[in-house]
Design an enzyme around this catalytic site. Structure first.
Site, short mmCIF file in Angstrom:
data_model
loop_
_atom_site.label_atom_id
_atom_site.label_comp_id
_atom_site.label_asym_id
_atom_site.label_seq_id
_atom_site.Cartn_x
_atom_site.Cartn_y
_atom_site.Cartn_z
N ASP A 21 -23.98 -22.09 -23.44
CA ASP A 21 -24.90 -21.46 -24.37
C ASP A 21 -24.26 -21.28 -25.76
OD1 ASP A 21 -26.45 -21.20 -22.12
OD2 ASP A 21 -26.63 -19.02 -22.20
N ASP A 22 -25.11 -21.19 -26.76
CA ASP A 22 -24.76 -20.73 -28.11
C ASP A 22 -24.15 -21.78 -29.02
OD1 ASP A 22 -25.66 -18.38 -27.05
OD2 ASP A 22 -23.79 -17.27 -27.26
N HIS A 72 -32.47 -22.55 -27.02
CA HIS A 72 -31.90 -21.19 -26.90
C HIS A 72 -32.36 -20.33 -28.09
CE1 HIS A 72 -29.22 -18.56 -24.75
NE2 HIS A 72 -28.31 -18.48 -25.71
N HIS A 76 -31.03 -17.13 -31.94
CA HIS A 76 -30.42 -16.34 -30.86
C HIS A 76 -31.04 -14.94 -30.79
CE1 HIS A 76 -27.20 -14.65 -28.25
NE2 HIS A 76 -27.15 -15.89 -27.81
N HIS A 161 -19.99 -20.39 -22.55
CA HIS A 161 -20.44 -20.38 -23.94
C HIS A 161 -19.55 -21.29 -24.78
CE1 HIS A 161 -22.11 -16.70 -22.23
NE2 HIS A 161 -23.04 -16.78 -23.15
#
Length: 197
Positions: A21-22, A72, A76, A161
């Site tokens: 993620d991210d 995503h 965020h 991440h």
């Protein structure tokens, strides 16, 4: 409501689903891609739209390596503290640069109203059953690795991440964890898109 979420894959298969993620994040995402390549593993990367626009070369590399891509949100956002329409608009904004029908809510937070709207739009909402803890500054790398090894099962969806914040811990955890998966006979695959894609 829980049946609307994808928590894990087939428990009967010796396969796990590594997710990140991210990102995309220069250097960090590159590091992850190279490491996955060494093991012949595929993963799913849930990308922030704003970072895709800022780091197009890193995003292009990710796609060229045939990893799966997920949405995503663009900024965020936290669904619990953002008005529904703004949150949905942010997902739509991300979808302009991230072509996918896989979605993971930042922080794992989502509302039933957002869930219903995304399902109508054909999204698969991907959560997880194993959290690496690489983002948690209060935890040691050793405790994260121990937790990963203890809780991984057939079909597990594992969250890491590919962000600057997690990089120091990721460099310690990820190589050892991938070696552990290989040693135990697990493969890692990308999460498949919904049938409508």
């Amino acid at each position: 409501m829980f049946k609307n979420y994808y928590w894990h894959g087939n428990r009967g298969e010796k396969t796990v689903y590594l997710t990140f993620d991210d990102g995309p994040t220069p250097l960090v995402t590159d590091y992850v891609i190279n490491l996955l390549s060494q093991y012949g593993f595929k993963a799913t990367f849930f990308c922030i739209g704003d970072k895709v626009n800022r780091y197009p070369e890193t995003y292009r590399l990710l796609k060229n390596e045939n990893h799966q891509i997920g949405n995503h949100t663009y900024h965020h956002l936290n669904a619990w503290t953002t008005k529904k329409n703004r949150y949905l608009d942010n997902i739509d904004e991300c979808s302009k640069v991230v072509e996918t029908k896989l979605f993971r809510p930042p922080y794992g937070r989502i509302t039933s109203a957002v869930t219903q709207r995304l399902i109508k739009k054909g999204y698969k909402i991907v959560l997880w059953d194993v959290l690496s803890g690489d983002f948690d500054q209060s935890r040691t790398s050793e405790s994260c690795l121990k937790n990963l090894k203890k809780n991984t099962r057939n079909g597990s969806i594992i969250v890491f991440h590919d962000s600057d914040k997690s990089f120091e811990k990721l460099k310690v955890i990820l190589p050892e964890y991938l070696a552990f998966l290989k040693e135990k006979g697990w493969n890692s695959k990308s999460i498949s898109q919904p049938k409508s894609i």
